[in-house]
Design a protein around this motif. Structure first.
Motif, PDB file in Angstrom:
ATOM      1  N   SER A 217     -19.690  15.747  12.581  1.00  0.00           N
ATOM      2  CA  SER A 217     -18.398  15.781  13.260  1.00  0.00           C
ATOM      3  C   SER A 217     -17.232  15.673  12.282  1.00  0.00           C
ATOM      4  N   SER A 218     -17.382  14.856  11.236  1.00  0.00           N
ATOM      5  CA  SER A 218     -16.264  14.723  10.297  1.00  0.00           C
ATOM      6  C   SER A 218     -16.022  16.020   9.533  1.00  0.00           C
ATOM      7  N   ILE A 219     -17.096  16.609   9.018  1.00  0.00           N
ATOM      8  CA  ILE A 219     -16.948  17.859   8.274  1.00  0.00           C
ATOM      9  C   ILE A 219     -16.364  18.945   9.179  1.00  0.00           C
ATOM     10  N   LEU A 220     -16.844  18.979  10.417  1.00  0.00           N
ATOM     11  CA  LEU A 220     -16.368  19.998  11.352  1.00  0.00           C
ATOM     12  C   LEU A 220     -14.892  19.807  11.669  1.00  0.00           C
TER      13      LEU A 220
ATOM     14  N   GLY C  11     -16.183   9.113  15.725  1.00  0.00           N
ATOM     15  CA  GLY C  11     -16.929   7.919  15.327  1.00  0.00           C
ATOM     16  C   GLY C  11     -17.254   7.034  16.511  1.00  0.00           C
ATOM     17  N   ILE C  12     -16.279   6.889  17.404  1.00  0.00           N
ATOM     18  CA  ILE C  12     -16.503   6.028  18.565  1.00  0.00           C
ATOM     19  C   ILE C  12     -17.581   6.616  19.476  1.00  0.00           C
ATOM     20  N   LEU C  13     -17.487   7.914  19.718  1.00  0.00           N
ATOM     21  CA  LEU C  13     -18.462   8.546  20.608  1.00  0.00           C
ATOM     22  C   LEU C  13     -19.870   8.432  20.024  1.00  0.00           C
ATOM     23  N   LEU C 247     -20.617   1.054  12.980  1.00  0.00           N
ATOM     24  CA  LEU C 247     -21.339   1.970  12.099  1.00  0.00           C
ATOM     25  C   LEU C 247     -20.865   3.406  12.295  1.00  0.00           C
ATOM     26  N   GLY C 248     -20.718   3.799  13.560  1.00  0.00           N
ATOM     27  CA  GLY C 248     -20.289   5.167  13.859  1.00  0.00           C
ATOM     28  C   GLY C 248     -18.942   5.477  13.223  1.00  0.00           C
ATOM     29  N   ILE C 249     -17.999   4.566  13.387  1.00  0.00           N
ATOM     30  CA  ILE C 249     -16.657   4.803  12.851  1.00  0.00           C
ATOM     31  C   ILE C 249     -16.698   4.808  11.320  1.00  0.00           C
ATOM     32  N   ALA C 250     -17.441   3.840  10.755  1.00  0.00           N
ATOM     33  CA  ALA C 250     -17.517   3.774   9.291  1.00  0.00           C
ATOM     34  C   ALA C 250     -18.078   5.067   8.728  1.00  0.00           C
ATOM     35  N   GLU C 251     -19.127   5.579   9.353  1.00  0.00           N
ATOM     36  CA  GLU C 251     -19.737   6.814   8.848  1.00  0.00           C
ATOM     37  C   GLU C 251     -18.770   7.986   8.936  1.00  0.00           C
ATOM     38  N   ALA C 252     -18.101   8.095  10.080  1.00  0.00           N
ATOM     39  CA  ALA C 252     -17.196   9.226  10.276  1.00  0.00           C
ATOM     40  C   ALA C 252     -16.046   9.180   9.269  1.00  0.00           C
ATOM     41  N   MET C 253     -15.501   7.994   9.060  1.00  0.00           N
ATOM     42  CA  MET C 253     -14.369   7.851   8.136  1.00  0.00           C
ATOM     43  C   MET C 253     -14.793   8.154   6.700  1.00  0.00           C
ATOM     44  N   THR C 254     -15.976   7.652   6.338  1.00  0.00           N
ATOM     45  CA  THR C 254     -16.469   7.905   4.988  1.00  0.00           C
ATOM     46  C   THR C 254     -16.608   9.395   4.733  1.00  0.00           C
ATOM     47  N   ALA C 255     -17.186  10.094   5.708  1.00  0.00           N
ATOM     48  CA  ALA C 255     -17.415  11.522   5.527  1.00  0.00           C
ATOM     49  C   ALA C 255     -16.094  12.242   5.316  1.00  0.00           C
ATOM     50  N   LEU C 256     -15.046  11.751   5.956  1.00  0.00           N
ATOM     51  CA  LEU C 256     -13.760  12.436   5.834  1.00  0.00           C
ATOM     52  C   LEU C 256     -13.024  12.030   4.550  1.00  0.00           C
TER      53      LEU C 256
END
Lengths: 404, 246, 286, 315
Positions: A217-220, C11-13, C247-256
């Protein structure tokens, strides 16, 4: 306690003594090919092409009389072990195949990482391994003499796609590149970056993700915000499925097209995605075409039909590559007129024949060179689009998800 | 009074703002038995934990044999010769009674410490004899009955060669006969020139045993001195029986 | 800013679903002291159950969820009643061993029965979304998130308000005390494990809607659940859901903001830091 | 009796050492792997079995040993011996550095912190260019399985010798006391922090050397295989299977389980993992205290052993 250890010691000694006899079924009347393949475990989904492909090729060659070695017709035999998608087990099984089961030659597993490890065993014992499952340039950069590969180099996977793009209207300008971080995909990404630069395309998003990642989702979202013309993707099939489904749910769609290194040619991909698979571009070094003539199967189209009938799923280039591997041995052994590994190795290096997989001829580093045909999924079918020139009409540009 | 072997000055312990022990000061002479009493929750076990080092004080000083020890970790204090028992007994459950005691002998006060297991085991056997546990030597510690577990606590603590022994309610849950046995045991230990600090609820026992008493209530030290004087002190009576309104 | 909001929503979802995955594992761990390494395999089985109910039975995946949960509950109940109960009083690590063995067996049988093909649960509305102020919210993910929150709330109420739930919590505190409660521990154990399995089943069905199912998805999911269950305090449903969100938010933020290849470093690094720095405060118990 | 026992062990060691000279290459390959896994298991036994700290991150030491050796050999072109030392130093240094903070945690919290550390290290290595990122490193090919075998055997003997020493030494007694009750151990004069870190460092030492040998033997390593998280589960399982906190239990457990899975993998191939799973499930049900206990218990009370266990551990 002591007794236990004694029993163990005795058992160990007994095992030593018996060991060499266990592989004793090999007779002079057959040539045994061995392989350690992922029949179960994480990579079983693609590994099965190799198990099934090898079996089918061996059977067919035997039906056609086997291989002529020094005036004598020898049958092929096949010994496949399941390495459960465990790299270390694969290495041990290769050793077992060579030393205990006394197979004559080795076939390969699926995936670059497995091929990297297993080919070391072949090199160690100086027995040829012809493998159709590893494309990474790393495999062939070690100056090994006994490893041959029938998948074209990973670096060039996107060459034909980019060539096609330059002839498209409207012409793309910006590109997003998303690739996994394993050996094969890093090779693809490195090669693609070079090709994009040569073509004068602008790389606006260049993201590498961790192998086995399931959340894109982040990459997308990032890609969506920079809105590229095209998106080139390289990774594993499971990840491709996640990527496309999440792209849909986040409404991310590049303006002109997207393409994937894996998945598009396989039936599984289309089945899992349903109509979401539409428009996806991909590539394959092989298609079940009538034009690919084969000494054993007639042509590739006939082969594809028989394969589908026999195993209940359609073959893709992995299966065809597996067939080619076995045929390489049939041709090379006949040419060498001997079962001596060194002689067969030299003959393998020299083979040059047309097969259902295409023209098989190894480069000095041991890898084959085949052009990748660009394909696209149109109405649930894989359609050839471009090789040297257009073969079919691409559906282009890509409509946004809402309008499909 | 001879020079104290052990001294506590202004000892205070706060748990997240809650004061468990406030400004406690006392001394113990060599060979003395000091009784520590107070109602439940008064902070007695906290005091013992501060002395043995399983808790660190918020303020105040602890001196042992003229050396300040309140900054030392628990194991170092044990090696200096401070042994303790736990109110909730803590044997090594999966080990035999003998091994339990052997561990103490291996790691205890530096001069009595045995680096060799065999020697430590000999020493442990003596202590089992001393505490009357010999017939249970090979039994697993978690299979001992109540009174024997208490004995094991003693034996373990003694194996350290302690100069100061902290006993945390070792008589709780014992019947009269057993209490008398333990009292006798403690006296025997004192005869080995061990100084003892004993927390106890069983009033009869503490009166019998102690040379002096220290009373803690709500973390405050409210009385200290000769047994009879302390027990007659108005504040002590109030602490135990509740304040009577006139 | 819009991108940030989008990533936060992503991340939340995702975190809600993570939380649901870990709920069952935390419950079983907290109450029964069983670290269930086959938890991911149960999620996988739940995914297949919903997949077949949808593709063969034509039942909408969200309507199929309760059915899958019942099936998994029965499966879990029997597993605990007739197998795991035999060894629960031996060393805690033994439960680890036996559930590892079970995981191997389940994964193998799944491959035999369902093949290694990728399966996706793909109802027509999967992939549709709504745009809220420039932030895209996918329906299926949103629904999965709501189901996760709903189930966590139900679990919380069940443990807190019902007699059986209280018996389960009493069991978590102390088996002897639970006996005094007048409960049959064998039944309570089976019930708890069944509940854990049912929650895993729900998570599996939802996972199939947003991702895909193969016999091998379990390992990663077990590891994630393990982490979240610990972060959230085991049998504290609200805490576990919060752990999932974290965890979800941390992962999403890291990826960005860092790099997608860093997600594992961050999520596991976070875990270690939390554990080492503040064990008692963050966790439900320490 | 004791001498007889020693002689038996010596004989066993000599017998094992002779394997590469009499047995097939396959058996030697299997042997290298089994010996290395047994070493890892024995390493786990030190921290998990003796000290009672259930590490799920010993793979991190194995991985560091692997990478230390591989980087030295593949990137710096140093000899194997130097690589092995580098790997060992890396592993032990890591244990010393991170041991203090994470060994403050107990039980499952310790387990998960170690698991997290292992995962973090694997992910970090996958982003370091010098370590080959996620693509991995290729080591030079060396045709000397006998050497690998003997090295692995020496390492296992050393690890087992260390454990035997623990079982009779003061240090070992301290570790066992920590396992049984850490608070009590502390007030009995045991420097628990130092002992725990020492135990972890010992485990790290053997695990990282095993990783180093494995790296050179297999010639290609990548983060996925070097920091394989399932390796942790295997170490725990093999220790429990044999008997944790004993000297020979872990070795026995890992030999038996390695042999079972290897035989299954080569004889019945595709159903191997199914059987393996069943073996483990049945083992837990019928010998919850490990193989060694089974041998002793069975000699003592025959088939009643099973019934006794069942009664004791069922709900």
């Amino acid at each position: 306690m002591r007794r236990t250890m004694m029993v163990l010691a005795i058992a160990a000694v007994a095992a030593c003594k018996r060991a060499p006899e266990q592989g004793g079924q090999i007779t002079a009347s057959q040539i045994t090919l061995g392989a350690s393949v992922q029949l179960t475990g994480r990579l079983a989904n693609t590994g099965r092409y190799y198990g099934d492909g090898y079996a089918m090729a061996v059977e067919r060659i035997n039906e056609k009389g086997g291989v002529s070695v020094g005036g004598k017709q020898l049958k092929l035999a096949l010994k496949i072990l399941d390495n459960q998608s465990d790299v270390n087990l694969g290495v041990r099984q290769c050793t077992q195949l060579l030393t205990q089961d006394k197979v004559n030659f080795l076939l390969g597993p699926f995936s670059s990482n497995d091929a990297l490890d297993q080919s070391s065993v072949a090199e160690k014992y100086q027995v040829p391994m012809v493998q159709g499952g590893g494309a990474s340039s790393q495999i062939f950069s070690r100056n090994y003499k006994y490893i041959f590969g029938t998948l074209p180099p990973a670096d060039d996977y996107y060459a034909s796609t980019i060539k096609m793009l330059m002839k498209m209207d409207p012409k793309p300008k910006t590109v997003a590149l998303v690739a996994a971080d394993d050996s094969f995909d890093v090779s693809v990404a490195n090669g693609t970056r070079k090709l994009l630069k040569e073509a004068g395309l602008d790389l606006v998003v260049d993201k590498q993700y961790r192998e086995n990642n399931s959340d894109f989702s982040s990459i997308l979202s990032l890609a969506k915000s920079s809105d590229p013309d095209i998106l080139l993707w390289s990774g594993h099939e499971a990840e491709a499925l996640n990527f496309i489904r999440q792209a849909k749910s986040l409404g991310m769609s590049p303006k002109l097209m997207y393409a994937f290194t894996v998945g598009v040619p396989t039936a599984d991909f289309r089945k899992a995605l349903g109509k979401d698979a539409e428009y996806a571009f991909g590539m394959t070094p092989w298609l079940p075409s009538k034009d690919l003539k084969d000494d054993y199967f007639g042509d590739a189209a006939v082969f594809a039909k028989e394969y589908q009938q026999r195993f209940g799923y359609a073959p893709d280039y992995h299966a065809a590559s597996a067939i080619a591997d076995v045929e390489v041995y049939a041709k090379a052994i006949a040419a060498a007129g001997s079962l001596e590994p060194a002689k067969v190795r030299d003959a393998v290096a020299k083979v040059d024949f047309g097969s259902l997989y295409g023209k098989v001829k190894f480069q000095p580093n041991g890898q084959i060179s085949l052009p990748q045909t660009v394909i696209q999924i149109q109405k649930g079918e894989v359609v050839e689009i471009f090789a040297e020139d257009f073969l079919g009409k691409p559906r282009y540009p890509l409509p946004p998800w809402a309008k499909r | 009074m001879t020079a104290p072997i052990f001294e506590v000055k202004g000892l205070t312990k706060k748990f997240r703002g809650l004061t468990a022990l406030s400004d406690v000061t006392f001394q113990v002479a060599p060979g003395e038995i000091l009784g520590l009493i107070g109602p439940n929750g008064a902070g007695k076990t906290t005091l013992i934990s501060l002395i043995s080092g399983t808790l660190l004080p918020t303020a105040g000083e602890i001196h042992f044999e003229g050396r300040r020890i309140d900054g030392l970790p628990a194991f170092k204090r044990a090696r200096l010769g401070i042994g303790r028992t736990f109110q909730v007994m803590k044997p090594f459950p999966g080990l035999s009674v003998l091994e339990n005691v052997t561990v103490g002998a291996l790691f205890g006060a530096t001069e009595g410490q045995e680096k060799k297991r065999a020697k430590a085991r000999e020493l442990a056997r003596e202590l089992l004899e001393f505490t009357g546990l010999t017939r249970h030597a090979e039994q697993r510690a978690d299979q001992l009955g109540g009174p024997d577990r208490k004995r094991l606590e003693f034996a373990k603590a003694l194996a350290l060669h302690p100069k100061l022994l902290l006993l945390d309610e070792v008589m709780a849950g014992l019947n009269h006969v057993e209490v008398d046995e333990v009292v006798a045991l403690i006296r025997k230990i004192r005869d080995r020139k061990v100084t003892i600090l004993v927390i106890e609820h069983v009033m009869k026992a503490i009166r019998n045993l102690s040379d002096r008493l220290l009373v803690i209530h709500h973390g405050q030290q409210i009385a200290q001195g000769k047994v009879d004087e302390v027990l007659a002190d108005q504040r002590v009576v109030e602490a135990y029986l509740g304040k009577r309104r006139q | 800013m819009q991108l940030f909001a989008q990533i936060l929503v992503n991340g939340i979802l995702l975190g809600g679903l993570y939380g649901l995955m870990a709920l069952g594992m935390g419950l079983v761990w907290g109450v029964l002291n069983i670290v269930n390494l086959a938890h991911g395999a149960l999620i996988m089985l739940g995914g297949y159950a919903v997949y077949y109910l949808y593709t063969k039975g034509g039942i909408d995946p969200f309507a199929a969820l309760p059915i899958a949960m019942v099936l998994l509950f029965l499966f879990g109940y029997l597993l605990q009643r007739f197998l795991l109960n035999l060894i629960v009083r031996s060393a805690q690590l033994n439960t680890l061993l036996i559930t590892f063995g079970l995981d191997v067996v389940f994964v193998y049988l799944a491959q035999l029965l369902f093949s290694a093909d990728f399966r996706t649960i793909n109802p027509p509305y999967a992939g549709s979304n709504i745009d809220v102020g420039g932030v895209t919210i996918p329906y299926a993910q949103l629904a999965a998130f709501l189901v996760a929150i709903f189930l966590a709330a139900i679990l919380f109420l069940f443990l807190d308000r019902t007699r059986t739930g209280r018996a389960i919590r009493a069991t978590a505190q102390n088996l002897t005390a639970a006996r005094l409660y007048g409960v049959n521990p064998r039944r309570i154990y089976a019930l708890t494990f069944g509940t854990g399995a049912a929650l895993a089943g729900a998570a599996g069905g939802l996972y199939g809607v947003v991702s895909q199912i193969t016999p091998y998805i379990g390992v990663t999911l077990t590891a994630k659940s393990f982490v979240i269950a610990i972060l959230g305090g085991l049998d504290k449903p609200i805490g576990v859901i919060l752990g999932g969100l974290l965890l979800g938010i941390a992962e999403a933020m890291t990826a960005l903001y860092l790099d997608p290849t860093f997600t594992d470093i961050i999520s596991f690094g976070l875990l270690v830091l939390v554990l080492v720095a503040k064990p008692a405060q963050i966790l439900g118990r320490a | 009796m004791k001498n007889l026992q020693r002689a038996g062990l010596a004989l066993l060691a000599v017998g094992l050492a002779a394997v590469p000279f009499v047995a097939s290459d396959t058996l030697v390959q299997f042997g290298i792997n089994a010996l290395l896994v047994a070493t890892l298991t024995q390493g786990w036994n030190i921290i998990g079995g003796f000290t009672g700290y259930p590490s799920f991150g010993n793979s991190v030491f194995y991985g560091l040993g692997t990478y230390g050796t591989a980087i030295a050999m593949a990137q710096l072109h140093l000899p194997f011996g130097v690589g092995l030392v580098a790997g060992g130093v890396l592993g032990v240094a890591f244990a010393l550095l991170f041991g203090i903070p994470i060994l403050r945690l107990r039980g499952p919290y310790f387990a998960i912190a170690t698991l997290g550390l292992a995962a973090v290290m694997s992910a970090i290595v996958a982003t370091i260019g010098f370590a080959g990122k996620n693509i991995g490193l290729i080591l030079p090919l060396f045709r000397g399985d006998t050497l690998f075998y003997e090295l692995s055997l020496v390492l296992l003997v050393a690890a087992t010798g260390t454990v035997a020493w623990l079982a009779r030494s003061r240090f070992g007694a301290g570790l066992v006391a920590i396992r049984e009750d850490e608070d009590a151990a502390q007030v009995m004069g045991i420097n628990t922090t130092m002992y725990k870190v020492g135990a972890l460092a010992l485990a790290a030492f053997f695990s990282s050397l095993a990783g180093g040998i494995h790296a050179y033997w297999i010639t290609f390593i990548d983060p996925g295989s070097a920091f394989d998280p399932t390796l942790n589960v295997r170490m725990v399982i093999m220790t429990l299977f044999g008997g944790p906190g004993t000297i020979f239990g872990p070795v026995l457990g890992s030999f038996v389980l390695s042999a079972v899975s290897e035989v299954l993998a080569s004889k019945v191939s595709t159903v191997a993992s199914l059987f393996y799973g069943f073996v483990i499930v049945l083992a837990v049900v019928f010998m919850p205290k490990g193989l060694l206990d089974l041998f002793q218990g069975f000699r003592h009370s025959g088939f009643r052993y099973f019934a006794q266990n069942m009664r004791r551990f069922r709900l």
